[in-house]
Design an enzyme around this catalytic site. Structure first.
Site, PDB file in Angstrom:
ATOM      1  N   TRP A 197       2.966   4.752  16.476  1.00  0.00           N
ATOM      2  CA  TRP A 197       3.264   5.406  15.203  1.00  0.00           C
ATOM      3  C   TRP A 197       2.534   6.753  15.163  1.00  0.00           C
ATOM      4  O   TRP A 197       1.327   6.809  15.462  1.00  0.00           O
ATOM      5  CB  TRP A 197       2.795   4.501  14.046  1.00  0.00           C
ATOM      6  CG  TRP A 197       3.024   5.060  12.676  1.00  0.00           C
ATOM      7  CD1 TRP A 197       4.140   5.708  12.219  1.00  0.00           C
ATOM      8  CD2 TRP A 197       2.111   5.004  11.575  1.00  0.00           C
ATOM      9  NE1 TRP A 197       3.983   6.058  10.905  1.00  0.00           N
ATOM     10  CE2 TRP A 197       2.740   5.642  10.482  1.00  0.00           C
ATOM     11  CE3 TRP A 197       0.828   4.474  11.395  1.00  0.00           C
ATOM     12  CZ2 TRP A 197       2.128   5.766   9.239  1.00  0.00           C
ATOM     13  CZ3 TRP A 197       0.222   4.595  10.146  1.00  0.00           C
ATOM     14  CH2 TRP A 197       0.876   5.229   9.087  1.00  0.00           C
TER      15      TRP A 197
ATOM     16  N   ASP B 119      -2.684  -3.629  14.285  1.00  0.00           N
ATOM     17  CA  ASP B 119      -2.079  -3.047  13.088  1.00  0.00           C
ATOM     18  C   ASP B 119      -0.826  -3.856  12.759  1.00  0.00           C
ATOM     19  O   ASP B 119       0.115  -3.897  13.554  1.00  0.00           O
ATOM     20  CB  ASP B 119      -1.717  -1.573  13.357  1.00  0.00           C
ATOM     21  CG  ASP B 119      -1.121  -0.908  12.125  1.00  0.00           C
ATOM     22  OD1 ASP B 119      -1.147  -1.513  11.034  1.00  0.00           O
ATOM     23  OD2 ASP B 119      -0.625   0.237  12.242  1.00  0.00           O
TER      24      ASP B 119
ATOM     25  N   LYS C 142       5.450  -2.706   2.959  1.00  0.00           N
ATOM     26  CA  LYS C 142       6.829  -3.042   3.317  1.00  0.00           C
ATOM     27  C   LYS C 142       7.191  -4.459   2.873  1.00  0.00           C
ATOM     28  O   LYS C 142       8.271  -4.679   2.353  1.00  0.00           O
ATOM     29  CB  LYS C 142       7.050  -2.929   4.823  1.00  0.00           C
ATOM     30  CG  LYS C 142       6.172  -1.913   5.530  1.00  0.00           C
ATOM     31  CD  LYS C 142       6.701  -0.508   5.470  1.00  0.00           C
ATOM     32  CE  LYS C 142       5.661   0.441   6.052  1.00  0.00           C
ATOM     33  NZ  LYS C 142       6.093   1.797   6.235  1.00  0.00           N
TER      34      LYS C 142
HETATM   35  C1  LMR Z   1       7.144   5.312   9.041  1.00  0.00           C
HETATM   36  O1  LMR Z   1       6.715   5.167  10.182  1.00  0.00           O
HETATM   37  O2  LMR Z   1       8.173   5.919   8.776  1.00  0.00           O
HETATM   38  C2  LMR Z   1       6.388   4.683   7.884  1.00  0.00           C
HETATM   39  O3  LMR Z   1       5.317   3.957   8.340  1.00  0.00           O
HETATM   40  C3  LMR Z   1       6.048   5.652   6.816  1.00  0.00           C
HETATM   41  C4  LMR Z   1       5.008   6.653   7.209  1.00  0.00           C
HETATM   42  O4  LMR Z   1       4.040   6.799   6.443  1.00  0.00           O
HETATM   43  O5  LMR Z   1       5.120   7.310   8.246  1.00  0.00           O
END
Ligand code: LMR
Length: 397
Positions: free
Chosen positions: A130, A211, A246
């Site tokens: 992420w 996570d 979520k």
């Molecule tokens: C995403 O990956 O789109 C979500 O977790 C929202 C974010 O804060 O990036």
């Protein structure tokens, strides 16, 4: 003082949200930010959440501070949700669970805590991970490295390469793992792979940091936590961060937690004071409303059952949409195998197309997805799937 400050490029996910908002194309599709959308394209408030809020309005008799570590009752319920009742109790002498402003707050608190405990450690994150993991952990001053994780060609986890890389990790290293519904690729570890990671962590002594932002959106509340519970059963130390954004659909309320498992209870008490002091130094006290909603739902059997049913509907819709998309792409005769989308879990998958093809989708067809070709599957519905599949088939022609 501020003359030398330069502008930064827009965050890739948030920048996309802003561009989508101002696009006037009636056929525009938002597959960007990871928020759940129902068949009508809305991000609804769950009924269980509405009921919990109504109850809070009636019954809450104070808005005084909750304290840096949050509500003890919320923390106890979260530990059970994440670890399961049995393990939460068994580990109670050597674990803490602390309420945080969303999962991000938990990630940052964990990073700052690790920085105090092992300032020179490496944090190994999956390639890809992420986008916000890097600033959340890196801005705490931790050194970030990437381990191989996802093969863009085969759409499988590069497990052997990952394990080879992790063999270089030792007691001064942290390995960040996605508990379930990997963001951005949707490819999760299976039971055997979790077992292998547990064995390697025991052998090499590195600290797994999990996570879990999507518990319940993959295979179910317990199934999604099975991997981390396996590690929690046998490792001396573990960090788990979870988000309620979520699975309770309360994104803007910012409710999450960090659970840290220690070697022993003495260690736990010392560390708890550090965690509380770090929280106090960053946000002082966490916001209450989201956590109060979650606490209300998790402590009431009827509300819990309602929430569980709504979450199950969310999960089923996402999984159904995955199959629907794969079938529609096949039916359109696109000469490419997209069947991996049905195997992957949670909100995200990569389409596996080139960056210039992504740009074309955004610029020419108003189909919004991040440059990496990550799509939020929940953004697809019966009303927009034709436009998506048409656009994609034109771009790939
Ligand atoms: C995403 O990956 O789109 C979500 O977790 C929202 C974010 O804060 O990036």
């Amino acid at each position: 003082m501020f003359e030398s400050v330069s502008a930064l490029p827009a965050d890739p996910i948030l920048g996309l949200m802003a561009a989508y908002r101002v696009d006037s194309n009636a056929h525009k599709i938002d597959l960007g930010v990871g928020v759940y959308k129902d068949e009508a394209g809305r991000t609804p408030v769950m009924q269980a959440v509405k009921q919990a809020e109504a109850r809070l309005v009636q019954e809450q008799d104070s808005k005084s501070y909750v304290g840096p570590t949050g509500s003890a009752k919320y923390n106890a319920h979260i530990a059970e949700l994440v670890l399961g009742k049995d393990l939460a109790v068994r580990l109670s002498d050597r674990r803490v669970t602390i309420q945080t402003p969303g999962g991000c707050g938990g990630l940052r608190l964990g990073a700052e805590f690790i920085k105090r405990a092992a300032p020179d450690c490496r944090v190994l994150v999956s390639d890809p991970t992420w986008a916000n993991h890097i600033p959340l952990l890196g801005d705490a001053g931790l050194n970030i490295e990437k381990y191989p994780y996802y093969d863009q060609q085969s759409h499988e986890v590069r497990f052997d390469e990952m394990m080879d890389y992790l063999k270089s990790a030792g007691p001064e290293d942290v390995v960040l793992l996605h508990g379930c519904c990997h963001n951005p690729c949707g490819a999760d570890l299976n039971q055997e792979q979790w077992e292998a990671i547990r064995d390697l962590a025991l052998e090499r002594g590195f600290l797994p940091f999990i996570d879990m932002a999507y518990q319940g959106l993959g295979d179910g509340l317990d199934a999604d936590a099975a991997g981390l519970r396996l590690l929690a059963e046998s490792l001396p130390e573990l960090v788990v961060v979870n988000s309620c954004s979520k699975n309770f659909g309360i994104y803007r309320e910012r409710a999450g937690a960090i659970t840290v498992i220690f070697n022993d209870s003495q260690n736990r008490d010392a560390a708890n004071s550090q965690l509380a002091a770090i929280a106090r130094g960053i946000w002082s006290m966490p916001p209450d409303h989201g956590a109060a909603i979650v606490e209300t739902i998790l402590s009431d059997a009827t509300l819990y059952a309602d929430w569980d049913a709504e979450l199950t509907a969310v999960r089923k819709r996402i999984n159904r949409t995955r199959t629907q998309l794969t079938d529609a792409l096949k039916a359109r005769g696109i000469d490419r195998d997209f069947s991996f989308i049905t195997r992957e879990k949670g909100m995200f998958s990569f389409l596996g197309i080139k960056q210039e093809e992504v740009r074309q989708l955004v610029d020419d067809y108003s189909v919004y997805l991040v440059d990496s070709s990550r799509i939020n599957v929940a953004g697809i519905n019966d009303g927009n799937i034709d436009h998506l599949v048409d656009s994609l088939s034109r771009v790939l022609r």
